[in-house]
Design an enzyme around this catalytic site. Structure first.
Site, short mmCIF file in Angstrom:
data_model
loop_
_atom_site.label_atom_id
_atom_site.label_comp_id
_atom_site.label_asym_id
_atom_site.label_seq_id
_atom_site.Cartn_x
_atom_site.Cartn_y
_atom_site.Cartn_z
N PRO A 2 27.91 24.89 25.43
CA PRO A 2 28.72 25.23 25.64
C PRO A 2 28.49 24.23 27.19
O PRO A 2 27.76 24.14 28.36
CB PRO A 2 29.15 26.53 26.69
CG PRO A 2 28.34 27.09 25.79
CD PRO A 2 27.34 26.41 25.56
N GLU A 3 29.48 23.19 27.28
CA GLU A 3 29.25 22.20 28.37
C GLU A 3 30.66 22.55 28.85
O GLU A 3 31.25 23.33 28.75
CB GLU A 3 29.38 20.79 27.56
CG GLU A 3 28.50 20.47 26.84
CD GLU A 3 27.20 20.01 27.38
OE1 GLU A 3 27.29 19.70 28.68
OE2 GLU A 3 26.48 19.83 26.94
#
Ligand SMILES: [Zn+2]
Length: 270
Positions: A2-3
């Site tokens: 997850p960014e």
């Protein structure tokens, strides 16, 4: 992984369901995450309301009574809102219950964290050294240029350093460097003021576009409303090694920098 855009999307997805709601229960099926779940967490949050939610870098911060619940999704974590009676799956480690619904945390690789912060979150050791948020006015060309003076690491590794700016992950570093026409392998100290200005603009663009689309391609992300987080992005270089450059049609070069895939055009990026 997850960014920043996925974390922002998660926050926006879950908040309408939990904000101002009282935490009626907490179920911890697995407390051994990156760090053990804070033992004082249940007592501090039970029967308290979520007052607000925020994101700092890739950390989620939920303001609860006298402190904050800090959550990081690690490599593979996700949060989604489910019916409290829905049976948990194998990797569903924590539920925060709000009456008939639960905020459910899944994390197959268990690199995420759930910590209690009693004091000011900005002074917590995980947060206090973080660089500015890329989408705020605290991140600007002259700041980036100044920060890069005398730095010997490559520009790509430099921009992925959380002390410089938070949330520019591998995809966004690759894409923004291509859009700005800057070679990722150059030393950070060679960045010109003009390049810094263009790069800041492109970093903001790729992150904002991704937030607008609701995240990037991430296998494990599940949207706050339960929809999978597969969002096709128009990626120009990331994942396109040896494929033709969209500008000049020559094959893109793929190398590894700091252990991460790095794709660029040797002709279009100087
Ligand atoms: Zn090219």
């Amino acid at each position: 992984m997850p960014e920043l855009p996925e974390v922002e999307t998660t926050l926006r997805g879950v908040m309408p369901h939990i904000n101002n709601k009282k935490i009626s229960g907490i179920v911890i099926r697995q407390s051994q995450l990156r760090w053990p779940v804070s033992p004082e967490l249940p007592a501090n949050i039970l029967n308290q309301k979520i007052r607000s939610g925020a994101r700092r870098g890739k950390y989620l911060l939920f303001n609860i009574a006298q402190g904050h619940l800090l959550i990081h999704l690690g490599m593979s974590g996700s949060l989604r809102v489910v019916n409290a009676t829905e049976p948990p799956l194998f990797h569903d480690h924590i539920d925060l219950q709000f009456g008939t619904i639960s905020l459910r945390y899944s994390d197959p690789r268990r690199f995420g964290c759930w910590l209690w912060i009693g004091g000011k979150p900005e002074e917590h050791k995980l947060l206090k050294a973080l660089g500015p948020e890329p989408l705020t006015e605290n991140f600007y060309a002259d700041y980036l240029w100044q920060k890069s003076r005398g730095r010997h690491k490559t520009l790509k590794e430099f921009i992925m350093d959380n002390h410089v700016v938070v949330g520019v992950g591998n995809i966004y570093a690759n894409e923004s460097l291509f859009m700005a026409g800057i070679k990722p392998i150059r030393k950070a100290g060679t960045l010109t003021k003009k390049e810094a200005a263009l790069w800041v603009e492109k970093i903001r663009f790729v992150l904002q576009r991704s937030i607008d689309q609701g995240g990037t391609t991430l296998r494990d992300f599940v949207g706050g409303d339960g929809k999978p987080g597969y969002f096709q992005q128009q990626l120009l270089v990331y994942g396109r090694g040896d494929q033709p450059c969209v500008n000049c049609a020559k094959p893109l070069k793929e190398i590894r920098l700091g252990g991460r895939s790095t794709v660029y055009c040797v002709h279009c990026q100087t």
